[in-house]
Design a protein around this motif. Sequence first.
Motif, PDB file in Angstrom:
ATOM      1  N   GLU A 172       0.651  -1.267  -0.106  1.00 27.12           N
ATOM      2  CA  GLU A 172      -0.088   0.023  -0.029  1.00 27.12           C
ATOM      3  C   GLU A 172       0.900   1.239  -0.183  1.00 27.12           C
ATOM      4  O   GLU A 172       0.251   2.296   0.259  1.00 27.12           O
ATOM      5  N   GLU A 173       2.020   1.116  -0.300  1.00 32.45           N
ATOM      6  CA  GLU A 173       2.922   2.145  -0.490  1.00 32.45           C
ATOM      7  C   GLU A 173       3.171   2.605  -1.853  1.00 32.45           C
ATOM      8  O   GLU A 173       3.725   1.658  -2.594  1.00 32.45           O
ATOM      9  N   ARG A 174       3.368   3.883  -2.345  1.00 32.10           N
ATOM     10  CA  ARG A 174       3.716   4.154  -3.417  1.00 32.10           C
ATOM     11  C   ARG A 174       4.995   4.315  -3.633  1.00 32.10           C
ATOM     12  O   ARG A 174       5.843   4.907  -2.949  1.00 32.10           O
ATOM     13  N   VAL A 175       5.701   3.500  -4.469  1.00 29.63           N
ATOM     14  CA  VAL A 175       7.113   3.365  -4.668  1.00 29.63           C
ATOM     15  C   VAL A 175       7.601   3.694  -6.222  1.00 29.63           C
ATOM     16  O   VAL A 175       6.861   3.519  -6.994  1.00 29.63           O
ATOM     17  N   VAL A 176       8.741   4.763  -6.510  1.00 29.12           N
ATOM     18  CA  VAL A 176       9.169   4.977  -7.626  1.00 29.12           C
ATOM     19  C   VAL A 176      10.402   4.139  -8.123  1.00 29.12           C
ATOM     20  O   VAL A 176      11.232   4.025  -7.118  1.00 29.12           O
ATOM     21  N   LEU A 177      10.446   3.477  -9.155  1.00 26.64           N
ATOM     22  CA  LEU A 177      11.649   3.033  -9.572  1.00 26.64           C
ATOM     23  C   LEU A 177      12.277   3.840 -10.561  1.00 26.64           C
ATOM     24  O   LEU A 177      11.645   4.253 -11.480  1.00 26.64           O
ATOM     25  N   PHE A 178      13.500   3.885 -10.761  1.00 29.01           N
ATOM     26  CA  PHE A 178      14.127   4.425 -11.687  1.00 29.01           C
ATOM     27  C   PHE A 178      15.692   3.951 -11.960  1.00 29.01           C
ATOM     28  O   PHE A 178      16.263   3.444 -11.106  1.00 29.01           O
ATOM     29  N   ARG A 179      16.220   4.142 -13.393  1.00 32.01           N
ATOM     30  CA  ARG A 179      17.351   3.836 -13.805  1.00 32.01           C
ATOM     31  C   ARG A 179      18.404   4.881 -13.537  1.00 32.01           C
ATOM     32  O   ARG A 179      18.201   5.924 -13.801  1.00 32.01           O
ATOM     33  N   THR A 180      19.619   4.567 -12.939  1.00 32.95           N
ATOM     34  CA  THR A 180      20.813   5.422 -13.105  1.00 32.95           C
ATOM     35  C   THR A 180      21.860   4.850 -13.841  1.00 32.95           C
ATOM     36  O   THR A 180      21.788   3.717 -14.478  1.00 32.95           O
ATOM     37  N   THR A 181      22.990   5.241 -14.009  1.00 34.75           N
ATOM     38  CA  THR A 181      23.973   4.794 -14.899  1.00 34.75           C
ATOM     39  C   THR A 181      24.223   3.314 -14.472  1.00 34.75           C
ATOM     40  O   THR A 181      24.667   2.512 -15.486  1.00 34.75           O
ATOM     41  N   ASN A 182      24.371   2.991 -13.103  1.00 31.88           N
ATOM     42  CA  ASN A 182      25.029   1.872 -12.628  1.00 31.88           C
ATOM     43  C   ASN A 182      23.855   1.065 -11.860  1.00 31.88           C
ATOM     44  O   ASN A 182      24.306  -0.026 -11.608  1.00 31.88           O
ATOM     45  N   ALA A 183      22.748   1.498 -11.708  1.00 36.74           N
ATOM     46  CA  ALA A 183      22.094   0.644 -10.638  1.00 36.74           C
ATOM     47  C   ALA A 183      20.535   0.970 -11.202  1.00 36.74           C
ATOM     48  O   ALA A 183      20.252   1.911 -11.637  1.00 36.74           O
ATOM     49  N   ILE A 184      19.540   0.164 -10.560  1.00 35.85           N
ATOM     50  CA  ILE A 184      18.038   0.606 -10.426  1.00 35.85           C
ATOM     51  C   ILE A 184      17.808   1.230  -8.716  1.00 35.85           C
ATOM     52  O   ILE A 184      18.283   0.599  -7.946  1.00 35.85           O
ATOM     53  N   LYS A 185      17.282   2.197  -8.672  1.00 41.81           N
ATOM     54  CA  LYS A 185      16.853   2.679  -7.448  1.00 41.81           C
ATOM     55  C   LYS A 185      15.579   2.745  -7.281  1.00 41.81           C
ATOM     56  O   LYS A 185      14.571   2.794  -8.008  1.00 41.81           O
ATOM     57  N   ALA A 186      15.178   2.827  -5.839  1.00 40.84           N
ATOM     58  CA  ALA A 186      13.611   2.530  -5.343  1.00 40.84           C
ATOM     59  C   ALA A 186      13.269   3.771  -4.427  1.00 40.84           C
ATOM     60  O   ALA A 186      14.453   3.608  -3.149  1.00 40.84           O
ATOM     61  N   PHE A 187      12.722   4.618  -4.577  1.00 37.12           N
ATOM     62  CA  PHE A 187      12.286   5.673  -3.652  1.00 37.12           C
ATOM     63  C   PHE A 187      10.675   5.794  -3.178  1.00 37.12           C
ATOM     64  O   PHE A 187      10.048   5.147  -4.049  1.00 37.12           O
ATOM     65  N   LYS A 188      10.420   6.230  -2.090  1.00 41.94           N
ATOM     66  CA  LYS A 188       9.123   6.504  -1.764  1.00 41.94           C
ATOM     67  C   LYS A 188       8.567   7.460  -2.810  1.00 41.94           C
ATOM     68  O   LYS A 188       9.452   8.514  -3.191  1.00 41.94           O
ATOM     69  N   ASP A 189       7.500   7.075  -3.379  1.00 38.65           N
ATOM     70  CA  ASP A 189       7.264   8.026  -4.649  1.00 38.65           C
ATOM     71  C   ASP A 189       6.404   9.283  -3.903  1.00 38.65           C
ATOM     72  O   ASP A 189       5.452   9.520  -4.108  1.00 38.65           O
ATOM     73  N   LEU A 190       7.163  10.224  -3.388  1.00 35.93           N
ATOM     74  CA  LEU A 190       6.863  11.494  -2.933  1.00 35.93           C
ATOM     75  C   LEU A 190       7.980  12.533  -2.823  1.00 35.93           C
ATOM     76  O   LEU A 190       8.988  12.102  -2.271  1.00 35.93           O
TER      77      LEU A 190
END
Length: 335
Positions: free
Chosen positions: A31-49
């Motif tokens: 039930e938490e909004r999470v944003v995934l995004f790519r950087t040059t070397n990795a995939i990151k996951a942040f709270k989507d806020l």
Amino acid sequence: MIKDLVLAKEWLPAAYSHDLTDQPLQVTILEERVVLFRTTNAIKAFKDLCIHRGAALSLGKVVDDCIVCPYHGWKYDDAGACVKIPQQPPGRAIPSKAKAQVYDCVEKYGIIWVKMNSEAGDTPLPLYDEHLNSRFKTVCASPHTLQAAAPRVVENFLDVSHLAFVHEGSLGHSDYAEIPDYKVHWKDNRYVSDEIAVYADADGTGNFATIYYTFEILRPTVARLKKVNHETGEIFSMLFAVLPEEERKSTVFALVSRNYSFDAPDQYFRDFQQLIIEQDTSIVESQKPEELPLDLQAELHLNPDRLSIAYRRWLGDLGVTFGSDIGSRLKKAAQ
């Protein structure tokens, strides 16, 4: 607020790697909004806020390995620190509170896994050897969302008895519904069943035979299955990973592997898995109560249900509340 302290410590499947492009991707985990995004070397996951005004970072873009909020252009680096506030003069200090909440994230088996509690320690990732084994060919089935609790979805996957009825003609045969006695063993931090002899069609090709099923309960929302035809040596394996989005909404990511028919189109095996899970969906969505009963006295169990019994007991021992009757009881007590 974290909805389940146990599942927050687990690596949960969030998306297939190939579905994350150069644009941010929003997913829902517990039930938490999470944003995934790519950087040059990795995939990151942040709270989507965005900490500024609560806008969804997933609506923004990735620039210089940073995610940029779509509302006011605040820019967060891959560690979650805000490194640019366009409304401020360049020399003014950025408040220390200007941070995004970062979740642990790793890519394995072509799946992006997220752990919501970064202080949980070294929680193991599920093991699926076939993905890197050159004797197998693996395809990703299409993600499939059910309006059902994750434990209900996992238990259905572990239920060998329903094959002859829900999947008659595609996997099972109702004239051969009897399930031989089997046992479930605790081995290397997972549950493993004996081989279960089932008269079945392993992959929907119409070739019915005695197939030997072995199930493994790897994690609270992850299981695997191996089907072996001992006469031909053919092995059909699957990793079944469930994302608990909401209490009664889950998405399945399935890796389907085979050591035969390498020349057959991969799309056939994707379509076959889609057929099977669509047959499961209406049944699982119809189950009452919606949350999985962990009290073994709440429903009737037979010998073929030993996998389900082991799974329910394990969830109870772990204290999983999300999608279980433990959570339901706690909610009623709090009202």
